[in-house]
Design an enzyme around this catalytic site. Structure first.
Site, PDB file in Angstrom:
ATOM      1  N   LYS A 149      25.630 -13.435   6.290  1.00 18.78           N
ATOM      2  CA  LYS A 149      24.401 -14.178   5.991  1.00 18.78           C
ATOM      3  C   LYS A 149      24.553 -15.655   6.328  1.00 18.78           C
ATOM      4  O   LYS A 149      23.615 -16.299   6.787  1.00 18.78           O
ATOM      5  CB  LYS A 149      24.014 -14.007   4.510  1.00 18.78           C
ATOM      6  CG  LYS A 149      23.500 -12.616   4.183  1.00 18.78           C
ATOM      7  CD  LYS A 149      22.822 -12.578   2.825  1.00 18.78           C
ATOM      8  CE  LYS A 149      22.290 -11.168   2.530  1.00 18.78           C
ATOM      9  NZ  LYS A 149      21.660 -11.063   1.207  1.00 18.78           N
ATOM     10  N   LYS A 161      20.381  -0.682  10.485  1.00 19.57           N
ATOM     11  CA  LYS A 161      19.655  -0.090   9.362  1.00 19.57           C
ATOM     12  C   LYS A 161      18.284  -0.738   9.232  1.00 19.57           C
ATOM     13  O   LYS A 161      18.096  -1.892   9.607  1.00 19.57           O
ATOM     14  CB  LYS A 161      20.468  -0.213   8.064  1.00 19.57           C
ATOM     15  CG  LYS A 161      20.545  -1.601   7.469  1.00 19.57           C
ATOM     16  CD  LYS A 161      21.051  -1.550   6.017  1.00 19.57           C
ATOM     17  CE  LYS A 161      20.773  -2.881   5.337  1.00 19.57           C
ATOM     18  NZ  LYS A 161      20.883  -2.883   3.899  1.00 19.57           N
ATOM     19  N   LYS A 205      14.826  -5.567   5.577  1.00 18.39           N
ATOM     20  CA  LYS A 205      13.864  -6.666   5.476  1.00 18.39           C
ATOM     21  C   LYS A 205      14.228  -7.802   6.410  1.00 18.39           C
ATOM     22  O   LYS A 205      13.398  -8.392   7.057  1.00 18.39           O
ATOM     23  CB  LYS A 205      13.870  -7.271   4.065  1.00 18.39           C
ATOM     24  CG  LYS A 205      13.491  -6.352   2.964  1.00 18.39           C
ATOM     25  CD  LYS A 205      13.298  -7.164   1.676  1.00 18.39           C
ATOM     26  CE  LYS A 205      14.579  -7.297   0.866  1.00 18.39           C
ATOM     27  NZ  LYS A 205      14.921  -6.128   0.093  1.00 18.39           N
TER      28      LYS A 205
HETATM   29  P1  ATP Z   1      18.229  -7.386   3.356  1.00 19.43           P
HETATM   30  O1  ATP Z   1      17.854  -7.090   4.759  1.00 19.43           O
HETATM   31  O2  ATP Z   1      17.618  -8.649   2.823  1.00 19.43           O
HETATM   32  O3  ATP Z   1      19.699  -7.243   3.084  1.00 19.43           O
HETATM   33  P2  ATP Z   1      17.526  -4.772   2.655  1.00 19.43           P
HETATM   34  O4  ATP Z   1      16.242  -4.393   3.291  1.00 19.43           O
HETATM   35  O5  ATP Z   1      18.782  -4.322   3.306  1.00 19.43           O
HETATM   36  O6  ATP Z   1      17.529  -6.314   2.457  1.00 19.43           O
HETATM   37  P3  ATP Z   1      18.376  -4.697  -0.086  1.00 19.43           P
HETATM   38  O7  ATP Z   1      17.508  -5.504  -0.997  1.00 19.43           O
HETATM   39  O8  ATP Z   1      19.677  -5.245   0.345  1.00 19.43           O
HETATM   40  O9  ATP Z   1      17.489  -4.252   1.184  1.00 19.43           O
HETATM   41  O10 ATP Z   1      18.649  -3.281  -0.703  1.00 19.43           O
HETATM   42  C1  ATP Z   1      18.102  -2.734  -1.852  1.00 19.43           C
HETATM   43  C2  ATP Z   1      18.622  -1.322  -1.953  1.00 19.43           C
HETATM   44  O11 ATP Z   1      18.109  -0.502  -0.894  1.00 19.43           O
HETATM   45  C3  ATP Z   1      20.150  -1.245  -1.859  1.00 19.43           C
HETATM   46  O12 ATP Z   1      20.652  -0.349  -2.824  1.00 19.43           O
HETATM   47  C4  ATP Z   1      20.395  -0.728  -0.457  1.00 19.43           C
HETATM   48  O13 ATP Z   1      21.579   0.014  -0.350  1.00 19.43           O
HETATM   49  C5  ATP Z   1      19.172   0.136  -0.197  1.00 19.43           C
HETATM   50  N1  ATP Z   1      18.831   0.143   1.237  1.00 19.43           N
HETATM   51  C6  ATP Z   1      18.410  -0.915   1.948  1.00 19.43           C
HETATM   52  N2  ATP Z   1      18.169  -0.582   3.240  1.00 19.43           N
HETATM   53  C7  ATP Z   1      18.438   0.735   3.344  1.00 19.43           C
HETATM   54  C8  ATP Z   1      18.379   1.685   4.422  1.00 19.43           C
HETATM   55  N3  ATP Z   1      17.970   1.328   5.633  1.00 19.43           N
HETATM   56  N4  ATP Z   1      18.725   2.957   4.172  1.00 19.43           N
HETATM   57  C9  ATP Z   1      19.132   3.324   2.932  1.00 19.43           C
HETATM   58  N5  ATP Z   1      19.200   2.503   1.882  1.00 19.43           N
HETATM   59  C10 ATP Z   1      18.873   1.218   2.063  1.00 19.43           C
END
Ligand code: ATP
Ligand code: LTN
Length: 334
Positions: A114, A197, A200
């Site tokens: 990050k 993956k 966001k």
């Molecule tokens: P960022 O991109 O800001 O890291 P994110 O979209 O990856 O955000 P988080 O807020 O980090 O989402 O994750 C919240 C929850 O959702 C966590 O438990 C994470 O493991 C799960 N998660 C996030 N993205 C995925 C994905 N693509 N597939 C499965 N689980 C996910």
């Protein structure tokens, strides 16, 4: 026998959760209510480790909480609260910071990722200590298990190390949480780039499907999702990552094994498959969308639910913090 306790958190950093959040986290959170004592937190203190507009943060905190309730998290069975409502989180973070090695914190790969994204000077000390705040979240509630995705594994290891270190130095105080659960969490990939993956922060708007998204837009994105030139609906992680991701989404939402879907769509091409998948996604999210909108339409009721959640959370956090203060050697305030 008391049920094992689960704690997990999610950041209010977007105007909707996405499909990956739902299948990878939220859905399991709902199921865990049947077998565990569950505590779920909207981690707004974590959200300010990257720049946020105050109005956005306020709105997104409510939207996140509303989506948790709308997904099926029951305020009578789970504690649902907003992190900043329980000041013990920041207080414990300070104590744990003083037990964390600088080098140890510097090894956290999410910080490095990050920080690299925003340029070295843009990274705050808060972003650096993010994992210690996460450890405080977990340890305040004597959590036994912490359902999170693979990306959080290193933070959980740090939490375990800090709990053990504190217990060793000051006497038994914290429950050492078990390793992360959810080994077979569906990892949902980006619709435009199946090598990353769905996320966001990393996905383009075309690559991500939001839980609260308009049906038309969901359909459009699924119809345009990247596949391959073979034309056959079958799972093959290596050769067909795009189609495999779509099959995984379909299977998870419809509750049908991938093999059954492969059979049904044998020889029918991607168009028909995608059209049906769009229907499954839109239909699957419709009730949650409606419930979220209803909850958001009555802010004071939603805020009241969160106030009750915070009061329940504090009942658990305050005694832990009292224990910590005493162990560390802080003089009682009176
Ligand atoms: P960022 O991109 O800001 O890291 P994110 O979209 O990856 O955000 P988080 O807020 O980090 O989402 O994750 C919240 C929850 O959702 C966590 O438990 C994470 O493991 C799960 N998660 C996030 N993205 C995925 C994905 N693509 N597939 C499965 N689980 C996910
Ligand atoms: N860092 C986590 C969110 C999070 C969390 C927690 C998860 C903050 N505190 C405590 C589990 C337990 C994430 O980004 N998914």
């Amino acid at each position: 026998m008391p049920q094992p306790r689960v704690f997990s958190g999610i950041q209010p950093t977007a105007d909707s959760f996405h499909l990956g959040n739902y299948l990878g986290a939220l859905r399991q959170w709902v199921t865990l209510q049947d077998t565990h004592d569950t505590i779920y937190c909207v981690v707004d203190l974590h959200a300010i480790t990257l720049p946020q507009q105050p109005a956005d943060l306020r709105r997104r905190t409510r939207v996140a909480a509303a989506q948790l309730f709308a997904a099926g998290i029951d305020p009578d069975r789970s504690i649902v609260f907003v992190q900043s409502h329980v000041p013990e989180h920041t207080e414990l973070t300070w104590v744990l910071s003083c037990l964390t090695g600088f080098g140890e914190a510097s090894r956290m790969t999410q910080f490095k990722d990050k920080a690299a994204k925003g340029g070295a000077d843009a990274a705050s000390v808060g972003l650096f200590t993010y994992p210690i705040l996460m450890a405080a979240d977990i340890l305040l509630y004597d959590a036994d298990q912490v359902p999170v995705g693979e990306d959080q594994r290193q933070h959980l290891e740090l939490t375990r190390d800090l709990a053990q270190r504190f217990n060793h130095r000051f006497g038994p105080t914290f429950v050492v949480p078990g390793p992360y659960i959810l080994p077979e969490v569906a990892k949902i990939t980006d619709l435009q780039d199946p090598s990353i993956k769905m996320s966001k922060s990393a996905s383009s708007p075309q690559g991500i499907i939001d839980v609260l998204e308009e049906p038309k837009s969901v359909e459009r994105k699924i119809m345009r999702a990247v596949t391959d030139t073979e034309g056959e609906v079958r799972a093959d992680e290596q050769a067909k990552p795009g189609v495999t991701n779509l099959l995984r989404i379909y299977s998870a939402l419809a509750g049908e094994p991938i093999a059954a879907l492969e059979q049904r769509y044998a020889g029918s091409g991607y168009g028909a498959f995608k059209k049906d998948l769009a229907e499954v996604v839109v239909g699957g999210f419709a009730p949650m969308r409606e419930r979220t909108e209803k909850l958001l339409a009555n802010e004071s009721e939603l805020d009241q639910l969160l106030a009750v959640g915070a009061a329940k959370a504090r009942k658990l956090a305050v005694p832990t913090m009292d224990r910590v203060r005493d162990r560390v050697g802080f003089l009682p305030a009176r």
